[in-house]
Scaffold this motif. Sequence first.
Motif, mmCIF file in Angstrom:
data_model
loop_
_atom_site.group_PDB
_atom_site.id
_atom_site.type_symbol
_atom_site.label_atom_id
_atom_site.label_comp_id
_atom_site.label_asym_id
_atom_site.label_seq_id
_atom_site.Cartn_x
_atom_site.Cartn_y
_atom_site.Cartn_z
ATOM 1 N N SER A 154 147.495 11.372 -3.530
ATOM 2 C CA SER A 154 147.357 12.778 -3.941
ATOM 3 C C SER A 154 147.257 12.818 -5.450
ATOM 4 O O SER A 154 148.253 13.081 -6.141
ATOM 5 C CB SER A 154 148.543 13.596 -3.439
ATOM 6 O OG SER A 154 148.403 14.957 -3.814
ATOM 7 N N PRO A 155 146.070 12.538 -6.001
ATOM 8 C CA PRO A 155 145.934 12.426 -7.459
ATOM 9 C C PRO A 155 146.416 13.658 -8.217
ATOM 10 O O PRO A 155 147.081 13.526 -9.249
ATOM 11 C CB PRO A 155 144.424 12.215 -7.653
ATOM 12 C CG PRO A 155 143.972 11.592 -6.370
ATOM 13 C CD PRO A 155 144.815 12.225 -5.304
ATOM 14 N N LEU A 156 146.105 14.848 -7.705
ATOM 15 C CA LEU A 156 146.509 16.061 -8.417
ATOM 16 C C LEU A 156 148.030 16.177 -8.475
ATOM 17 O O LEU A 156 148.591 16.527 -9.521
ATOM 18 C CB LEU A 156 145.918 17.291 -7.722
ATOM 19 C CG LEU A 156 146.165 18.637 -8.422
ATOM 20 C CD1 LEU A 156 145.579 18.627 -9.826
ATOM 21 C CD2 LEU A 156 145.578 19.776 -7.602
ATOM 22 N N LEU A 157 148.696 15.855 -7.380
ATOM 23 C CA LEU A 157 150.153 15.919 -7.361
ATOM 24 C C LEU A 157 150.762 14.880 -8.293
ATOM 25 O O LEU A 157 151.691 15.175 -9.057
ATOM 26 C CB LEU A 157 150.674 15.708 -5.935
ATOM 27 C CG LEU A 157 152.206 15.680 -5.776
ATOM 28 C CD1 LEU A 157 152.805 17.000 -6.224
ATOM 29 C CD2 LEU A 157 152.582 15.374 -4.331
ATOM 30 N N LEU A 158 150.245 13.663 -8.254
ATOM 31 C CA LEU A 158 150.771 12.599 -9.104
ATOM 32 C C LEU A 158 150.615 12.963 -10.586
ATOM 33 O O LEU A 158 151.544 12.788 -11.379
ATOM 34 C CB LEU A 158 150.045 11.289 -8.813
ATOM 35 C CG LEU A 158 150.294 10.644 -7.452
ATOM 36 C CD1 LEU A 158 149.408 9.417 -7.276
ATOM 37 C CD2 LEU A 158 151.759 10.272 -7.287
ATOM 38 N N VAL A 159 149.451 13.473 -10.929
ATOM 39 C CA VAL A 159 149.191 13.830 -12.322
ATOM 40 C C VAL A 159 150.053 15.016 -12.742
ATOM 41 O O VAL A 159 150.536 15.080 -13.885
ATOM 42 C CB VAL A 159 147.683 14.133 -12.503
ATOM 43 C CG1 VAL A 159 147.428 14.846 -13.818
ATOM 44 C CG2 VAL A 159 146.880 12.839 -12.460
ATOM 45 N N ALA A 160 150.277 15.960 -11.822
ATOM 46 C CA ALA A 160 151.115 17.111 -12.140
ATOM 47 C C ALA A 160 152.564 16.682 -12.380
ATOM 48 O O ALA A 160 153.216 17.157 -13.307
ATOM 49 C CB ALA A 160 151.046 18.139 -11.018
ATOM 50 N N VAL A 161 153.077 15.770 -11.547
ATOM 51 C CA VAL A 161 154.445 15.278 -11.726
ATOM 52 C C VAL A 161 154.568 14.537 -13.055
ATOM 53 O O VAL A 161 155.523 14.728 -13.816
ATOM 54 C CB VAL A 161 154.850 14.368 -10.552
ATOM 55 C CG1 VAL A 161 156.188 13.666 -10.840
ATOM 56 C CG2 VAL A 161 154.958 15.185 -9.268
ATOM 57 N N LEU A 162 153.583 13.690 -13.347
ATOM 58 C CA LEU A 162 153.598 12.944 -14.604
ATOM 59 C C LEU A 162 153.529 13.883 -15.805
ATOM 60 O O LEU A 162 154.299 13.745 -16.769
ATOM 61 C CB LEU A 162 152.416 11.973 -14.631
ATOM 62 C CG LEU A 162 152.201 11.167 -15.911
ATOM 63 C CD1 LEU A 162 153.415 10.309 -16.224
ATOM 64 C CD2 LEU A 162 150.946 10.302 -15.786
ATOM 65 N N GLY A 163 152.625 14.867 -15.749
ATOM 66 C CA GLY A 163 152.500 15.810 -16.854
ATOM 67 C C GLY A 163 153.760 16.644 -17.056
ATOM 68 O O GLY A 163 154.175 16.884 -18.180
#
Length: 256
Positions: A154-163
Amino acid sequence: MTVGSAVAAGLAVPLASLLGGWPRSLATWALPAAAALTMWLAITHPTRPRAAVNDSSAGLPWRSRTAWLVAGYLTAQSVLFYSCLAWLAPVYVARGWSQADAGLLLSAFGAAQLAATLAVPAADRLAGRRPLLYAAAGATATGLAGLLTVPDLSPLLLVAVLGAGLGAGFALGLLLLVDHAATPAGSTQMSAMAFLVSYTLAAWGPTLTGVLHDATGGFQAPFAVLLAVSLAQLAHRPSPTPGSQPTTPASTWGQW
């Protein structure tokens, strides 16, 4: 700052298509740079005389262990931010994404940072520094671990958590500069030292990440190193809870 990086990431590819290539897209960013220079010149040439400065308090706290620890925290935070900013899009371009879609994913990364940065002051009144620092570092590590092991889940979720982790971590880093100084002048000195050290070292983050990518032929090793950096942030000892009584510089810095 966060809005600017998110907008730039989202517009880079469309501008390249509209203007006929990457050189013109990059040249577009000379315009806000010129605006920033104009504002900077206005700030550094005030019309009113400045208040007198006490020269005895103008030195940076190079011998303070606490100042170095704060600088170390901000260095780790900046290395993570700039390395992710430079390499998140290439990770997904290498996995078959279009450059435009990868740029929009980077904009989502910036949007998550903005939301977390704005949420930290309100959350800080309820939870204090300790849980927030752990939560921010934990979110950053979780996002990097996901990108390292299951980037397509889930790229969007992973990037959102990281951000969100990086945004919250940066906002908390700014609070540390106030927590560990007894006076406004002390906060200024620690800030000057911390940002000098952190940004100078963090500037090498994207380059060294790229060197490691070229040496290994992939993104596994670079993101494993970034994950280790995010975990190192957990070694930070949180500051006193908000509302504690002011202390002298020596006793405040001695709490580290």
